[in-house]
Design a protein around this motif. Structure first.
Motif, PDB file in Angstrom:
ATOM      1  N   VAL A  42       0.834  -1.205   0.000  1.00 54.91           N
ATOM      2  CA  VAL A  42       0.000   0.000   0.000  1.00 54.91           C
ATOM      3  C   VAL A  42       0.872   1.261   0.000  1.00 54.91           C
ATOM      4  CG1 VAL A  42      -1.534   1.344   1.485  1.00 54.91           C
ATOM      5  CG2 VAL A  42      -2.070  -1.040   0.987  1.00 54.91           C
ATOM      6  N   GLU A  43       1.940   1.231   0.754  1.00 49.91           N
ATOM      7  CA  GLU A  43       2.838   2.394   0.784  1.00 49.91           C
ATOM      8  C   GLU A  43       3.465   2.626  -0.583  1.00 49.91           C
ATOM      9  OE1 GLU A  43       4.221   5.596   3.111  1.00 49.91           O
ATOM     10  OE2 GLU A  43       2.748   4.025   3.540  1.00 49.91           O
ATOM     11  N   GLU A  44       3.836   1.552  -1.254  1.00 52.88           N
ATOM     12  CA  GLU A  44       4.420   1.673  -2.590  1.00 52.88           C
ATOM     13  C   GLU A  44       3.384   2.184  -3.584  1.00 52.88           C
ATOM     14  OE1 GLU A  44       7.474   1.378  -5.499  1.00 52.88           O
ATOM     15  OE2 GLU A  44       7.469   1.491  -3.314  1.00 52.88           O
ATOM     16  N   LEU A  45       2.154   1.708  -3.477  1.00 50.03           N
ATOM     17  CA  LEU A  45       1.092   2.148  -4.378  1.00 50.03           C
ATOM     18  C   LEU A  45       0.778   3.624  -4.183  1.00 50.03           C
ATOM     19  CD1 LEU A  45      -1.153  -1.007  -4.068  1.00 50.03           C
ATOM     20  CD2 LEU A  45      -0.218  -0.130  -6.218  1.00 50.03           C
ATOM     21  N   LYS A  46       0.779   4.068  -2.934  1.00 49.93           N
ATOM     22  CA  LYS A  46       0.526   5.487  -2.653  1.00 49.93           C
ATOM     23  C   LYS A  46       1.584   6.360  -3.321  1.00 49.93           C
ATOM     24  CE  LYS A  46       1.440   7.271   1.400  1.00 49.93           C
ATOM     25  NZ  LYS A  46       1.425   7.699   2.825  1.00 49.93           N
ATOM     26  N   ARG A  47       2.807   5.857  -3.372  1.00 48.95           N
ATOM     27  CA  ARG A  47       3.900   6.602  -4.002  1.00 48.95           C
ATOM     28  C   ARG A  47       3.792   6.592  -5.520  1.00 48.95           C
ATOM     29  NH1 ARG A  47       8.795   5.721  -6.200  1.00 48.95           N
ATOM     30  NH2 ARG A  47       8.593   3.456  -6.022  1.00 48.95           N
ATOM     31  N   ARG A  48       3.305   5.488  -6.084  1.00 46.07           N
ATOM     32  CA  ARG A  48       3.315   5.325  -7.537  1.00 46.07           C
ATOM     33  C   ARG A  48       2.093   5.902  -8.252  1.00 46.07           C
ATOM     34  NH1 ARG A  48       5.410  -0.576  -9.556  1.00 46.07           N
ATOM     35  NH2 ARG A  48       7.191  -0.857  -8.149  1.00 46.07           N
ATOM     36  N   ILE A  49       0.928   5.872  -7.604  1.00 45.85           N
ATOM     37  CA  ILE A  49      -0.326   6.209  -8.282  1.00 45.85           C
ATOM     38  C   ILE A  49      -0.804   7.592  -7.846  1.00 45.85           C
ATOM     39  CG2 ILE A  49      -2.730   5.529  -8.665  1.00 45.85           C
ATOM     40  CD1 ILE A  49      -1.929   2.663  -8.062  1.00 45.85           C
ATOM     41  N   ASP A  50      -1.120   8.444  -8.787  1.00 47.35           N
ATOM     42  CA  ASP A  50      -1.638   9.776  -8.487  1.00 47.35           C
ATOM     43  C   ASP A  50      -3.007   9.682  -7.828  1.00 47.35           C
ATOM     44  OD1 ASP A  50       0.608  10.960  -9.601  1.00 47.35           O
ATOM     45  OD2 ASP A  50      -0.330  11.238 -11.575  1.00 47.35           O
ATOM     46  N   ASP A  51      -3.265  10.602  -6.911  1.00 47.45           N
ATOM     47  CA  ASP A  51      -4.554  10.700  -6.224  1.00 47.45           C
ATOM     48  C   ASP A  51      -4.964   9.351  -5.630  1.00 47.45           C
ATOM     49  OD1 ASP A  51      -6.626  12.165  -5.238  1.00 47.45           O
ATOM     50  OD2 ASP A  51      -7.694  12.417  -7.136  1.00 47.45           O
ATOM     51  N   CYS A  52      -3.998   8.691  -5.019  1.00 51.02           N
ATOM     52  CA  CYS A  52      -4.199   7.395  -4.363  1.00 51.02           C
ATOM     53  C   CYS A  52      -3.725   7.542  -2.920  1.00 51.02           C
ATOM     54  CB  CYS A  52      -3.410   6.312  -5.100  1.00 51.02           C
ATOM     55  SG  CYS A  52      -3.644   4.637  -4.460  1.00 51.02           S
ATOM     56  N   HIS A  53      -4.608   7.279  -1.967  1.00 54.81           N
ATOM     57  CA  HIS A  53      -4.366   7.646  -0.582  1.00 54.81           C
ATOM     58  C   HIS A  53      -4.530   6.443   0.345  1.00 54.81           C
ATOM     59  CE1 HIS A  53      -4.732  11.791  -2.079  1.00 54.81           C
ATOM     60  NE2 HIS A  53      -5.743  11.316  -2.775  1.00 54.81           N
ATOM     61  N   TYR A  54      -3.937   6.558   1.539  1.00 55.18           N
ATOM     62  CA  TYR A  54      -4.020   5.486   2.531  1.00 55.18           C
ATOM     63  C   TYR A  54      -4.659   6.028   3.799  1.00 55.18           C
ATOM     64  CZ  TYR A  54      -2.601   2.162   6.138  1.00 55.18           C
ATOM     65  OH  TYR A  54      -2.615   1.274   7.195  1.00 55.18           O
ATOM     66  N   PHE A  55      -5.685   5.338   4.285  1.00 57.38           N
ATOM     67  CA  PHE A  55      -6.284   5.654   5.583  1.00 57.38           C
ATOM     68  C   PHE A  55      -5.854   4.581   6.576  1.00 57.38           C
ATOM     69  CE2 PHE A  55      -9.902   4.978   8.566  1.00 57.38           C
ATOM     70  CZ  PHE A  55      -9.702   6.130   9.309  1.00 57.38           C
ATOM     71  N   SER A  56      -5.287   5.000   7.700  1.00 59.68           N
ATOM     72  CA  SER A  56      -4.581   4.082   8.599  1.00 59.68           C
ATOM     73  C   SER A  56      -5.488   3.413   9.629  1.00 59.68           C
ATOM     74  CB  SER A  56      -3.440   4.819   9.303  1.00 59.68           C
ATOM     75  OG  SER A  56      -3.899   6.018   9.903  1.00 59.68           O
ATOM     76  N   SER A  57      -6.585   2.806   9.172  1.00 61.45           N
ATOM     77  CA  SER A  57      -7.451   2.051  10.091  1.00 61.45           C
ATOM     78  C   SER A  57      -6.699   0.875  10.716  1.00 61.45           C
ATOM     79  CB  SER A  57      -8.698   1.555   9.362  1.00 61.45           C
ATOM     80  OG  SER A  57      -8.352   0.791   8.224  1.00 61.45           O
ATOM     81  N   TYR A  58      -5.766   0.302   9.965  1.00 60.63           N
ATOM     82  CA  TYR A  58      -4.988  -0.827  10.486  1.00 60.63           C
ATOM     83  C   TYR A  58      -4.214  -0.415  11.741  1.00 60.63           C
ATOM     84  CZ  TYR A  58      -1.474  -4.493  10.798  1.00 60.63           C
ATOM     85  OH  TYR A  58      -0.657  -5.505  11.243  1.00 60.63           O
ATOM     86  N   GLU A  59      -3.523   0.711  11.669  1.00 62.80           N
ATOM     87  CA  GLU A  59      -2.740   1.184  12.816  1.00 62.80           C
ATOM     88  C   GLU A  59      -3.632   1.642  13.963  1.00 62.80           C
ATOM     89  OE1 GLU A  59      -0.115   1.330   9.272  1.00 62.80           O
ATOM     90  OE2 GLU A  59      -2.186   1.924   9.673  1.00 62.80           O
ATOM     91  N   ILE A  60      -4.781   2.205  13.653  1.00 60.84           N
ATOM     92  CA  ILE A  60      -5.707   2.653  14.700  1.00 60.84           C
ATOM     93  C   ILE A  60      -6.162   1.464  15.543  1.00 60.84           C
ATOM     94  CG2 ILE A  60      -7.986   3.662  15.141  1.00 60.84           C
ATOM     95  CD1 ILE A  60      -7.537   5.247  12.463  1.00 60.84           C
ATOM     96  N   ILE A  61      -6.448   0.354  14.899  1.00 63.42           N
ATOM     97  CA  ILE A  61      -6.957  -0.825  15.611  1.00 63.42           C
ATOM     98  C   ILE A  61      -5.843  -1.634  16.256  1.00 63.42           C
ATOM     99  CG2 ILE A  61      -8.245  -2.984  15.366  1.00 63.42           C
ATOM    100  CD1 ILE A  61      -9.953  -0.466  14.965  1.00 63.42           C
TER     101      ILE A  61
END
Length: 357
Positions: free
Chosen positions: A264-283
């Motif tokens: 997901v981190e790599e995809l956020k870097r590669r794809i324009d207007d592609c974002h990550y919401f950190s629900s995994y870390e919250i839980i």
């Protein structure tokens, strides 16, 4: 001591300052959202079980949850959900791996067909790629085929008309057809079909494969829908079982989630207007001391969902609940549910344990 790059960083960059003196529900690892949702945006979802929480909360808050595969208006809410309507934007059930997602798009556009296309069982026929979308099999092949055509049309509409696409990455482990590479949501034999080691094999997707598959799906979606925003999450729900005999389910879960998070981190870097919401870390963050998991240490408790969704609303909306009249009439249909209802998630994975008892 001289000045360092750390001197002027905000508190959220330092471990102790993020949690010291705070209750767990006050801790915010999101920092900022990538965009703001507007009431008229059509928000589509797909992915693993945890994606269902996002859909429900958006519906409950009056946002325009985009559903393209709808039941007959006379069907009651509870019955509609039992038949997979409104759980996700189309009736595809849980999509645990990105390979499933891109293959679904390819089948919907007629670019691929599966060798193992239907499972015949007592009482009718089951779709191998959405085996748990209804309590009983399709009664006839005609009914099966008609429902699939409606489904593929709904998938195409979702791809072509969504303003925001939210996908929850769930697993890396999967069962694959040796004949054509098609990925099943669960192992054949669990919810239909028969497992055959000559025809089916286990596969554990790598970071590179996940990145490549998701890039391919986004390219497909943006070919028809250039301005769609992409929002990614990673499911905090552990594996219910691993097919890796040399691994504990605990270490297999750790590996799987680490791979997904890196992808997901790599995809956020590669794809324009592609974002990550950190629900995994919250839980899963250790600041929670496990408080967001139920007695089985797997199911996410209501408090954890509420924490994640409150931060989602804080960072991706203006924080206010939309009035019902602000939502177009086409989405105020029979399967809108209030987020306050019980969290009766539909999860294919749970069928694995039932099958081996």
């Amino acid at each position: 001591m001289g000045k360092t790059p750390y001197n002027d960083l905000p508190d959220h960059c330092f471990w102790s300052r993020t949690h010291r003196g705070k209750d767990i529900h006050e801790i915010d690892p999101v920092v900022q959202g990538g965009f703001k949702l507007k009431p008229d945006m059509q928000i589509a979802t797909a992915g693993s079980c945890f994606a269902q929480h996002i859909a429900r909360h958006l519906q409950g808050q009056g946002y325009n949850y985009h559903v393209t595969e709808k039941p007959h208006p006379m069907i009651a809410d509870k019955v509609a959900r039992q038949f997979g309507y409104g759980v996700f934007s189309a009736r595809y059930g849980n999509i645990y791996t990105v390979r499933q997602l891109i293959q679904l798009a390819q089948r919907a556009y007629g670019e691929q067909t599966a060798v193992e296309d239907v499972w015949e069982v007592e009482g009718g026929f089951i779709d191998p790629f959405r085996p748990n979308i209804q309590p009983e099999p399709f009664a006839t092949m005609e009914e099966f085929t008609a429902a699939r055509e409606v489904h593929y049309a709904a998938v195409r509409e979702m791809i072509e008309t969504a303003d925001v696409f939210v996908f929850t990455f769930g697993l890396t482990e999967a069962w694959v057809s040796k004949e054509d590479g098609m990925v099943f949501p669960i192992c054949p034999g669990v919810a239909g079909g028969e497992f055959d080691p000559e025809r089916h094999e286990f596969h554990n997707f790598s970071v590179e494969q996940i990145v490549s598959d998701f890039e391919a799906f986004v390219a497909c979606m943006r070919h028809a829908n250039p301005n769609v925003k992409i929002l990614m999450t990673v499911s905090p729900v552990p594996l219910i079982a691993t097919a890796r005999e040399d691994q504990s389910v605990i270490t297999a879960t750790s590996y799987s989630k680490a791979v997904l998070r890196v992808a997901v981190e790599e995809l956020k870097r590669r794809i324009d207007d592609c974002h990550y919401f950190s629900s995994y870390e919250i839980i899963t963050g250790n600041y929670t001391r496990g408080a967001y998991y139920g007695p089985d240490l797997r199911e996410v408790e209501r408090a954890g969902v509420d924490h994640a969704m409150s931060l989602f609303m804080k960072h991706y909306t203006d924080g206010t609940k939309q009035a019902a009249k602000a939502v177009p009439a086409r989405v105020r249909d029979v399967f809108r549910e209030k987020v306050q209802k019980a969290l009766n998630l539909i999860c294919d994975e749970e069928m694995i344990e039932k099958a081996v008892k």
